[in-house]
Enzyme design. Structure first.
Site, PDB file in Angstrom:
ATOM      1  N   ARG A  65       0.847  -1.189   0.000  1.00  0.00           N
ATOM      2  CA  ARG A  65       0.000   0.000   0.000  1.00  0.00           C
ATOM      3  C   ARG A  65       0.888   1.247   0.000  1.00  0.00           C
ATOM      4  NH1 ARG A  65      -1.679  -3.684   3.817  1.00  0.00           N
ATOM      5  NH2 ARG A  65      -3.776  -4.570   3.537  1.00  0.00           N
ATOM      6  N   LYS A  95      -0.404  -2.783  10.731  1.00  0.00           N
ATOM      7  CA  LYS A  95      -1.401  -3.296  11.667  1.00  0.00           C
ATOM      8  C   LYS A  95      -0.818  -4.377  12.566  1.00  0.00           C
ATOM      9  CE  LYS A  95      -5.118  -2.294   8.406  1.00  0.00           C
ATOM     10  NZ  LYS A  95      -6.204  -2.829   7.555  1.00  0.00           N
ATOM     11  N   HIS A 109      -2.970   2.633  -5.643  1.00  0.00           N
ATOM     12  CA  HIS A 109      -3.579   1.308  -5.461  1.00  0.00           C
ATOM     13  C   HIS A 109      -3.695   0.553  -6.780  1.00  0.00           C
ATOM     14  CE1 HIS A 109      -4.750  -0.181  -1.577  1.00  0.00           C
ATOM     15  NE2 HIS A 109      -5.744  -0.871  -2.089  1.00  0.00           N
ATOM     16  N   ARG A 136      -0.934  -1.804  -7.002  1.00  0.00           N
ATOM     17  CA  ARG A 136      -1.157  -2.926  -6.079  1.00  0.00           C
ATOM     18  C   ARG A 136      -2.100  -3.947  -6.721  1.00  0.00           C
ATOM     19  NH1 ARG A 136      -1.205  -4.459  -0.572  1.00  0.00           N
ATOM     20  NH2 ARG A 136      -3.208  -5.093   0.304  1.00  0.00           N
ATOM     21  N   HIS A 145      -3.496  -9.410   3.242  1.00  0.00           N
ATOM     22  CA  HIS A 145      -4.933  -9.533   3.461  1.00  0.00           C
ATOM     23  C   HIS A 145      -5.193 -10.475   4.634  1.00  0.00           C
ATOM     24  CE1 HIS A 145      -6.121  -8.410  -0.954  1.00  0.00           C
ATOM     25  NE2 HIS A 145      -5.936  -7.357  -0.191  1.00  0.00           N
ATOM     26  N   TYR A 175      -9.419 -10.914  -7.276  1.00  0.00           N
ATOM     27  CA  TYR A 175      -8.539 -10.927  -8.441  1.00  0.00           C
ATOM     28  C   TYR A 175      -8.840 -12.119  -9.350  1.00  0.00           C
ATOM     29  CZ  TYR A 175      -6.288  -7.322  -5.763  1.00  0.00           C
ATOM     30  OH  TYR A 175      -6.068  -6.166  -5.051  1.00  0.00           O
TER      31      TYR A 175
END
Length: 296
Positions: free
Chosen positions: A148, A172, A242, A245, A268, A277
Site C-alpha cells: 500500500r 497493523k 492502489h 497494487r 490480506h 482478483y
C-alpha cells in the site's frame, strides 16, 4: 454543550483512548465536522440536540450533491460511531443515528494496468537527476511488492535487505517479508547508495523515501508523482497508487501464482479479499472471448 466542545471531546477520545491511526482520525473528524457545518446552515440544532430526521436530512443532502455510495456509507459509519460515543459519555440519551441505513454498494472490480502499460509507466522516471532516481525506485518497489502507499512511505532504510532481495513491511502489528525482482533491486541500490544521502535534511533521517526537503515522503506527495507520470505516459486509465497494487496481484495470478501466496504478500487478513482478483481474471477472459471469437 456546544458543537466545539463535543468535537474536542470526540477528537480526544479517538486520539488518546482509541489510539486511532492518522488516516482514521482525519476521516472521522472530517465527516463529523461536515455534519456540524450542515446542522449550522440547515437547522437550528447542535450535535447533542439533532434528531434522526436531521441526520436523515443530512444523508439526503449528501446524496443530492452527487456523493458516491462509498462516501455516503463512510459518512453514516462515522456518524454512528460518533453518536455511540456521545451515548457512552451521557451527552445524549439515545443515538439518533440508529435508523441510518447505507446504500447497497455496487462492488466494482478494480481497474488494472496491462503489462505493457506498467512497463510504460515504469519507463517514465528518467535517471538524470535525484528526483528521477528516487521516483524510479519508488515505482519499481511498488509494482515489485504490491504494498500500500501508506506502507511505502512508512518504510525505513533498515526495512530493505538488498543482499537478500526482500523488504520487511509492517502494518497493523503484522510483519511480512516480500521479495523484489532484479530491476527493483537495482533501482533501490542506486537510490539508497548514491542519491538518498544527498537528499537528506538530517543524517539521522530513517525514512527510505524523502521529498525535496529531505524529509519523509507524504501520501499527497506520492499521489502527485504518480499522476504526473501517468500524464507523461499518455495512459488514459485513472491510475492511483492502489492501481499498481491491484495490477501486481492480478499479474501474479495470471502467471500462475496461488491465491494464498498473493494473500500473504498483500497482507490480506481474509482470503475473500484476495479472491476478487480471480473474478477480475475471469472477467478479462470473457471480454477477450467476446471480442475475439467470430461467433461471440
Amino acid at each position: 454543550m456546544d458543537n466545539q466542545q463535543v468535537y474536542g471531546l470526540y477528537e480526544d477520545y479517538l486520539r488518546n483512548e482509541k489510539k486511532a491511526s492518522a488516516n482514521t482520525l482525519s476521516s472521522y473528524l472530517r465527516d463529523i465536522r461536515q455534519l456540524g457545518e450542515y446542522l449550522d446552515s440547515h437547522t437550528d440544532e447542535q450535535y447533542v440536540t439533532a434528531t434522526e430526521e436531521d441526520l436523515s436530512g443530512y444523508i439526503a443532502y449528501l446524496r443530492s450533491n452527487g456523493k458516491s455510495v462509498a462516501t455516503v456509507s463512510r459518512a453514516i459509519a462515522s456518524i454512528k460511531n460518533f453518536y455511540h460515543f456521545l451515548v457512552m459519555r451521557s451527552c445524549v440519551e439515545n443515538s439518533p443515528a440508529v435508523g441510518l441505513v447505507p446504500d447497497k454498494a455496487t462492488h466494482k472490480l478494480p481497474e488494472i494496468l496491462t503489462s505493457k502499460e506498467v512497463e510504460l509507466l515504469l519507463e517514465q522516471p528518467k535517471c538524470v537527476d535525484m528526483k528521477g532516481y528516487r521516483d524510479k525506485a519508488m515505482l519499481e518497489l511498488l509494482y515489485a511488492t504490491g504494498i500500500r502507499v501508506s506502507e511505502l512511505i512508512a518504510l525505513n532504510v533498515p526495512d530493505v535487505n538488498l543482499n537478500v532481495g526482500v523488504i520487511r513491511c509492517c502494518s497493523k502489528d503484522k510483519e511480512r517479508v516480500i521479495p523484489l525482482y532484479p530491476a527493483a533491486i537495482r533501482a533501490l541500490t542506486e537510490y539508497i547508495e548514491f542519491i538518498r544521502p544527498q537528499m537528506l535534511a538530517s543524517p539521522d533521517e530513517k525514512s527510505l523515501f524523502v521529498n525535496i526537503s529531505g524529509e519523509r515522503m507524504s501520501r499527497q506527495g506520492f499521489w502527485k508523482i504518480i499522476k504526473s507520470y501517468q500524464a507523461k505516459a499518455g495512459i488514459e486509465k485513472t491510475i492511483t497508487p492502489h492501481t499498481l497494487r491491484h495490477s501486481f496481484a492480478a499479474h501474479l495470478l495470471e502467471n500462475g501464482a496461488d491465491l494464498h501466496s498473493i494473500q500473504e504478500m498483500l497482507g490480506h487478513a481474509d482470503i475473500s479479499s484476495t479472491q476478487i482478483y480471480s473474478q477480475l481474471i475471469k472477467k478479462q477472459i470473457k471480454d477477450v472471448y467476446r471480442k475475439a471469437h467470430p461467433r461471440a
